[in-house]
Design a protein around this motif. Structure first.
Motif, PDB file in Angstrom:
ATOM      1  N   ILE A 103      21.064  39.527  -1.348  1.00  0.00           N
ATOM      2  CA  ILE A 103      20.834  40.876  -1.884  1.00  0.00           C
ATOM      3  C   ILE A 103      19.572  40.906  -2.743  1.00  0.00           C
ATOM      4  CG2 ILE A 103      21.778  42.601  -3.459  1.00  0.00           C
ATOM      5  CD1 ILE A 103      24.551  41.848  -2.459  1.00  0.00           C
ATOM      6  N   GLU A 104      19.421  39.862  -3.575  1.00  0.00           N
ATOM      7  CA  GLU A 104      18.209  39.798  -4.406  1.00  0.00           C
ATOM      8  C   GLU A 104      16.964  39.691  -3.552  1.00  0.00           C
ATOM      9  OE1 GLU A 104      18.818  36.554  -6.996  1.00  0.00           O
ATOM     10  OE2 GLU A 104      20.334  37.548  -8.251  1.00  0.00           O
ATOM     11  N   GLU A 105      17.026  38.872  -2.501  1.00  0.00           N
ATOM     12  CA  GLU A 105      15.854  38.752  -1.621  1.00  0.00           C
ATOM     13  C   GLU A 105      15.549  40.067  -0.944  1.00  0.00           C
ATOM     14  OE1 GLU A 105      16.757  35.642   1.044  1.00  0.00           O
ATOM     15  OE2 GLU A 105      16.454  34.000  -0.429  1.00  0.00           O
ATOM     16  N   ILE A 106      16.573  40.746  -0.502  1.00  0.00           N
ATOM     17  CA  ILE A 106      16.352  42.044   0.151  1.00  0.00           C
ATOM     18  C   ILE A 106      15.760  43.041  -0.853  1.00  0.00           C
ATOM     19  CG2 ILE A 106      17.527  43.993   1.223  1.00  0.00           C
ATOM     20  CD1 ILE A 106      19.457  41.998   2.454  1.00  0.00           C
ATOM     21  N   GLY A 107      16.304  43.028  -2.132  1.00  0.00           N
ATOM     22  CA  GLY A 107      15.745  43.925  -3.159  1.00  0.00           C
ATOM     23  C   GLY A 107      14.287  43.627  -3.445  1.00  0.00           C
ATOM     24  N   GLY A 108      13.953  42.316  -3.568  1.00  0.00           N
ATOM     25  CA  GLY A 108      12.561  41.958  -3.816  1.00  0.00           C
ATOM     26  C   GLY A 108      11.669  42.391  -2.675  1.00  0.00           C
ATOM     27  N   GLU A 109      12.118  42.169  -1.419  1.00  0.00           N
ATOM     28  CA  GLU A 109      11.314  42.600  -0.277  1.00  0.00           C
ATOM     29  C   GLU A 109      11.150  44.106  -0.286  1.00  0.00           C
ATOM     30  OE1 GLU A 109      13.338  41.103   3.078  1.00  0.00           O
ATOM     31  OE2 GLU A 109      12.796  38.976   2.743  1.00  0.00           O
ATOM     32  N   ASP A 110      12.203  44.825  -0.681  1.00  0.00           N
ATOM     33  CA  ASP A 110      12.094  46.286  -0.719  1.00  0.00           C
ATOM     34  C   ASP A 110      11.100  46.737  -1.786  1.00  0.00           C
ATOM     35  OD1 ASP A 110      13.114  48.921   0.128  1.00  0.00           O
ATOM     36  OD2 ASP A 110      13.844  49.019  -1.947  1.00  0.00           O
ATOM     37  N   ARG A 111      11.135  46.118  -2.968  1.00  0.00           N
ATOM     38  CA  ARG A 111      10.189  46.475  -4.015  1.00  0.00           C
ATOM     39  C   ARG A 111       8.771  46.141  -3.609  1.00  0.00           C
ATOM     40  NH1 ARG A 111      14.459  44.348  -7.080  1.00  0.00           N
ATOM     41  NH2 ARG A 111      13.415  42.317  -7.203  1.00  0.00           N
ATOM     42  N   THR A 112       8.597  45.013  -2.985  1.00  0.00           N
ATOM     43  CA  THR A 112       7.261  44.633  -2.517  1.00  0.00           C
ATOM     44  C   THR A 112       6.749  45.638  -1.488  1.00  0.00           C
ATOM     45  OG1 THR A 112       7.774  42.300  -2.903  1.00  0.00           O
ATOM     46  CG2 THR A 112       5.930  42.797  -1.438  1.00  0.00           C
ATOM     47  N   ALA A 113       7.607  46.031  -0.569  1.00  0.00           N
ATOM     48  CA  ALA A 113       7.205  46.997   0.446  1.00  0.00           C
ATOM     49  C   ALA A 113       6.834  48.327  -0.192  1.00  0.00           C
ATOM     50  CB  ALA A 113       8.322  47.166   1.465  1.00  0.00           C
ATOM     51  N   LYS A 114       7.630  48.751  -1.195  1.00  0.00           N
ATOM     52  CA  LYS A 114       7.324  50.018  -1.862  1.00  0.00           C
ATOM     53  C   LYS A 114       5.982  49.944  -2.607  1.00  0.00           C
ATOM     54  CE  LYS A 114      12.082  51.563  -2.530  1.00  0.00           C
ATOM     55  NZ  LYS A 114      13.141  51.876  -3.509  1.00  0.00           N
ATOM     56  N   ALA A 115       5.766  48.820  -3.309  1.00  0.00           N
ATOM     57  CA  ALA A 115       4.488  48.661  -4.013  1.00  0.00           C
ATOM     58  C   ALA A 115       3.327  48.653  -3.034  1.00  0.00           C
ATOM     59  CB  ALA A 115       4.499  47.365  -4.838  1.00  0.00           C
ATOM     60  N   ARG A 116       3.497  47.980  -1.881  1.00  0.00           N
ATOM     61  CA  ARG A 116       2.445  47.937  -0.879  1.00  0.00           C
ATOM     62  C   ARG A 116       2.171  49.351  -0.352  1.00  0.00           C
ATOM     63  NH1 ARG A 116       4.734  44.769   2.282  1.00  0.00           N
ATOM     64  NH2 ARG A 116       3.914  42.826   1.357  1.00  0.00           N
ATOM     65  N   ARG A 117       3.220  50.113  -0.141  1.00  0.00           N
ATOM     66  CA  ARG A 117       3.009  51.480   0.344  1.00  0.00           C
ATOM     67  C   ARG A 117       2.308  52.341  -0.707  1.00  0.00           C
ATOM     68  NH1 ARG A 117       8.174  50.681   2.652  1.00  0.00           N
ATOM     69  NH2 ARG A 117       9.188  51.697   0.874  1.00  0.00           N
ATOM     70  N   ARG A 118       2.674  52.145  -2.011  1.00  0.00           N
ATOM     71  CA  ARG A 118       1.995  52.902  -3.056  1.00  0.00           C
ATOM     72  C   ARG A 118       0.512  52.544  -3.115  1.00  0.00           C
ATOM     73  NH1 ARG A 118       6.791  51.918  -6.055  1.00  0.00           N
ATOM     74  NH2 ARG A 118       5.770  50.149  -7.108  1.00  0.00           N
ATOM     75  N   MET A 119       0.215  51.273  -2.981  1.00  0.00           N
ATOM     76  CA  MET A 119      -1.182  50.845  -3.000  1.00  0.00           C
ATOM     77  C   MET A 119      -1.943  51.443  -1.824  1.00  0.00           C
ATOM     78  SD  MET A 119      -0.687  46.838  -4.119  1.00  0.00           S
ATOM     79  CE  MET A 119      -2.441  46.513  -3.906  1.00  0.00           C
ATOM     80  N   GLU A 120      -1.302  51.436  -0.659  1.00  0.00           N
ATOM     81  CA  GLU A 120      -1.961  52.013   0.511  1.00  0.00           C
ATOM     82  C   GLU A 120      -2.187  53.512   0.315  1.00  0.00           C
ATOM     83  OE1 GLU A 120       0.531  51.033   3.743  1.00  0.00           O
ATOM     84  OE2 GLU A 120      -0.081  48.910   3.834  1.00  0.00           O
ATOM     85  N   VAL A 121      -1.199  54.188  -0.266  1.00  0.00           N
ATOM     86  CA  VAL A 121      -1.356  55.628  -0.517  1.00  0.00           C
ATOM     87  C   VAL A 121      -2.483  55.882  -1.538  1.00  0.00           C
ATOM     88  CG1 VAL A 121      -0.225  57.660  -1.493  1.00  0.00           C
ATOM     89  CG2 VAL A 121       0.999  56.193   0.108  1.00  0.00           C
ATOM     90  N   ASP A 122      -2.498  55.078  -2.589  1.00  0.00           N
ATOM     91  CA  ASP A 122      -3.560  55.245  -3.587  1.00  0.00           C
ATOM     92  C   ASP A 122      -4.932  55.005  -2.981  1.00  0.00           C
ATOM     93  OD1 ASP A 122      -1.617  55.815  -5.439  1.00  0.00           O
ATOM     94  OD2 ASP A 122      -1.527  53.765  -6.264  1.00  0.00           O
ATOM     95  N   ALA A 123      -5.060  53.985  -2.148  1.00  0.00           N
ATOM     96  CA  ALA A 123      -6.343  53.693  -1.517  1.00  0.00           C
ATOM     97  C   ALA A 123      -6.766  54.842  -0.605  1.00  0.00           C
ATOM     98  CB  ALA A 123      -6.252  52.383  -0.743  1.00  0.00           C
ATOM     99  N   GLN A 124      -5.807  55.380   0.136  1.00  0.00           N
ATOM    100  CA  GLN A 124      -6.125  56.507   1.027  1.00  0.00           C
ATOM    101  C   GLN A 124      -6.543  57.733   0.212  1.00  0.00           C
ATOM    102  OE1 GLN A 124      -2.929  57.463   3.617  1.00  0.00           O
ATOM    103  NE2 GLN A 124      -4.169  58.773   4.955  1.00  0.00           N
ATOM    104  N   ILE A 125      -5.871  57.941  -0.921  1.00  0.00           N
ATOM    105  CA  ILE A 125      -6.247  59.073  -1.789  1.00  0.00           C
ATOM    106  C   ILE A 125      -7.670  58.881  -2.313  1.00  0.00           C
ATOM    107  CG2 ILE A 125      -5.715  60.186  -3.994  1.00  0.00           C
ATOM    108  CD1 ILE A 125      -2.759  59.694  -3.400  1.00  0.00           C
ATOM    109  N   ASP A 126      -7.962  57.664  -2.728  1.00  0.00           N
ATOM    110  CA  ASP A 126      -9.322  57.385  -3.232  1.00  0.00           C
ATOM    111  C   ASP A 126     -10.341  57.631  -2.145  1.00  0.00           C
ATOM    112  OD1 ASP A 126      -8.203  56.708  -5.645  1.00  0.00           O
ATOM    113  OD2 ASP A 126      -8.176  54.529  -5.245  1.00  0.00           O
TER     114      ASP A 126
END
Length: 475
Positions: free
Chosen positions: A437-460
């Motif tokens: 469960i912890e590994e799945i949570g960490g992977e989910d947080r990492t994926a969300k952070a990666r998506r936020r970074m991609e969104v921020d880069a696209q906005i820039d």
């Protein structure tokens, strides 16, 4: 010094065989002796258990399921159980002899019947062995529930074994009874067949003759009926001719009397060929023509000849039918006699029952001999019932109790051991679940952070593009 003085001390003697706890961890395995050794010249009871016994007595006790390890502690019981095993073996031998006599009476004497006898003896010995072995350690308080069903089974087996032996004892009388009975049956059958099939060939209508009628090629009934019709026709013709001849004779007498001039009723008494004489003669001639007297006489001759021929035909047919009926009756009796040539156990049982019903002495001998053989067959169970509970039974009961308790302890220990393993395994599964469960949570947080970074880069990138579009280009 005696043999007793040469024995090792109690502390030096090897431990006795028995159930012991597991050795301490790290202790090398020690090969323990099976029993305490004891010289053969030491008195029984000086030290227990005694040396094991070998040879035939041990084999006899093995038949009835005696545990030699327990019996070595009470060697005084060895003779009792040795003889009990010998009784079971004797019952098997008696069963083999009984089976051999039964098979010989059915199949005749053959060498390969020995194998069937041995198989039957093994079955009986196995059954008696179970009956005895299943009572070892039984308490006397359970006499009814423990021994009565086994005694009933022994009685049933004894009855099966005893009957062929009883038949062998009375075989001569049984042979004579079977011969006399079958002779009487054949005579009665022959009488019934002859009664239902008369020599004339007539078919009997008696309901009791069903199954006794014979078949022949031709029965004379048709010729007899034809002869009856021809005889009746001839008799009718003879009667008719007699009546016609009487009337014709009367008319001719009147004509003669009239012509002769005789007097009387209807006569003129005038002699000569007068009108009345001529008229009476013509009247007689006309009656002869109208009555066809000549034809009637010819028909009567023909009818007589036909009756004579049919009489001969009926006689020949009756002789032929009588010969065929007699031959068919003899064939049917021979068939019945042939069917009664062989005999089996049921025939011998029936003959013995017939002898017992006719002669009281045979009945008593049959009953007492059968009871004696049944008692002999039941002797293993009876001997066990009649003997008191032995020390061997007491020790078997105690050993069974100890074995039961040890088994319960072992089962509880196994349960605890297995439950610990399952609980540890369950904890491992839970830990693995939490880690997953912890590994799945960490992977989910990492994926969300990666998506936020991609969104921020696209906005820039979009902001930079818009900024360039608004900035005027130099001319």
């Amino acid at each position: 010094m005696t043999a007793l003085d040469d024995r090792p001390s109690v502390d030096e003697q090897p431990p006795l065989r028995g159930r012991a706890g597991p050795p301490p961890v790290g202790t090398p395995p020690v090969e323990r002796p099976v029993r305490a050794s004891l010289p053969n010249d030491v008195a029984i009871g000086a030290l227990r258990p005694v040396m094991p016994q070998r040879g035939v007595p041990r084999l006899l006790r093995r038949i009835i399921g005696v545990n030699e390890d327990v019996l070595d502690w009470v060697p005084e019981e060895r003779p009792r159980y040795t003889r009990l095993g010998l009784i079971v073996l004797n019952t098997g031998l008696l069963a083999a002899v009984s089976m051999h006599m039964a098979l010989v009476s059915v199949l005749g004497s053959h060498w390969w019947l020995v194998f069937a006898d041995l198989v039957w003896a093994m079955i009986i010995v196995t059954a008696d062995s179970w009956l005895i072995a299943s009572t070892h350690g039984a308490a006397r308080t359970s006499l009814f529930g423990t021994y009565l069903p086994r005694l009933l089974l022994s009685v049933l087996l004894g009855a099966v074994i005893a009957e062929p032996l009883v038949l062998a004892v009375f075989h001569q009388s049984i042979d004579n009874e079977i011969s006399e009975t079958r002779k009487a049956d054949i005579d009665a059958y022959g009488s019934a067949v002859k009664r239902c099939n008369p020599p004339t060939g007539e078919i009997s209508t008696d309901p009791s003759c069903a199954g006794f009628l014979v078949v022949i090629s031709e029965r004379p009934q048709s010729a007899v009926e034809e002869l009856g019709r021809a005889t009746a026709h001839r008799d009718q013709l003879a009667t008719r001719i007699g009546e016609v001849n009487a009337q014709l004779n009367e008319l001719e007498r009147l004509a003669r009397d009239e012509c002769a001039g005789r007097g009387g009723p209807g006569l003129t008494a005038v002699p000569g060929e007068g009108p009345e004489c001529t008229r009476n003669r013509e009247k007689a001639d006309q009656f002869r023509r109208d009555s066809q007297v000549d034809q009637l006489n010819a028909d009567l001759v023909t009818a007589d000849r036909q009756v004579s021929e049919l009489t001969t035909k009926v006689s020949n047919a009756s002789s032929q039918a009588e010969r065929e009926v007699n031959a068919a009756i003899n064939a049917k009796i021979d068939e019945k006699r042939g069917n009664l040539t062989e005999r089996g156990l049921l025939d011998e049982f029936e003959a013995l029952g017939s002898l017992s019903s006719k002669h009281f002495s045979v009945l008593m001998a049959h009953v007492f001999l059968a009871l004696l053989l049944i008692v002999l067959d039941c002797l293993p169970v009876l001997s066990k019932m009649m003997s008191a509970s032995t020390e061997y039974d007491s020790r078997v009961r105690r050993q069974l109790d100890v074995s039961g308790r040890l088994h319960d302890l072992q089962m509880r220990a196994s349960e605890k051991r297995d439950s610990v393993d399952f609980e540890l395994q369950e904890l491992r599964f839970r830990q693995k679940l939490r880690t997953g469960i912890e590994e799945i949570g960490g992977e989910d947080r990492t994926a969300k952070a990666r998506r936020r970074m991609e969104v921020d880069a696209q906005i820039d990138r979009l902001a930079a593009t818009l900024e360039q579009a608004r900035t005027p280009q130099p001319r």
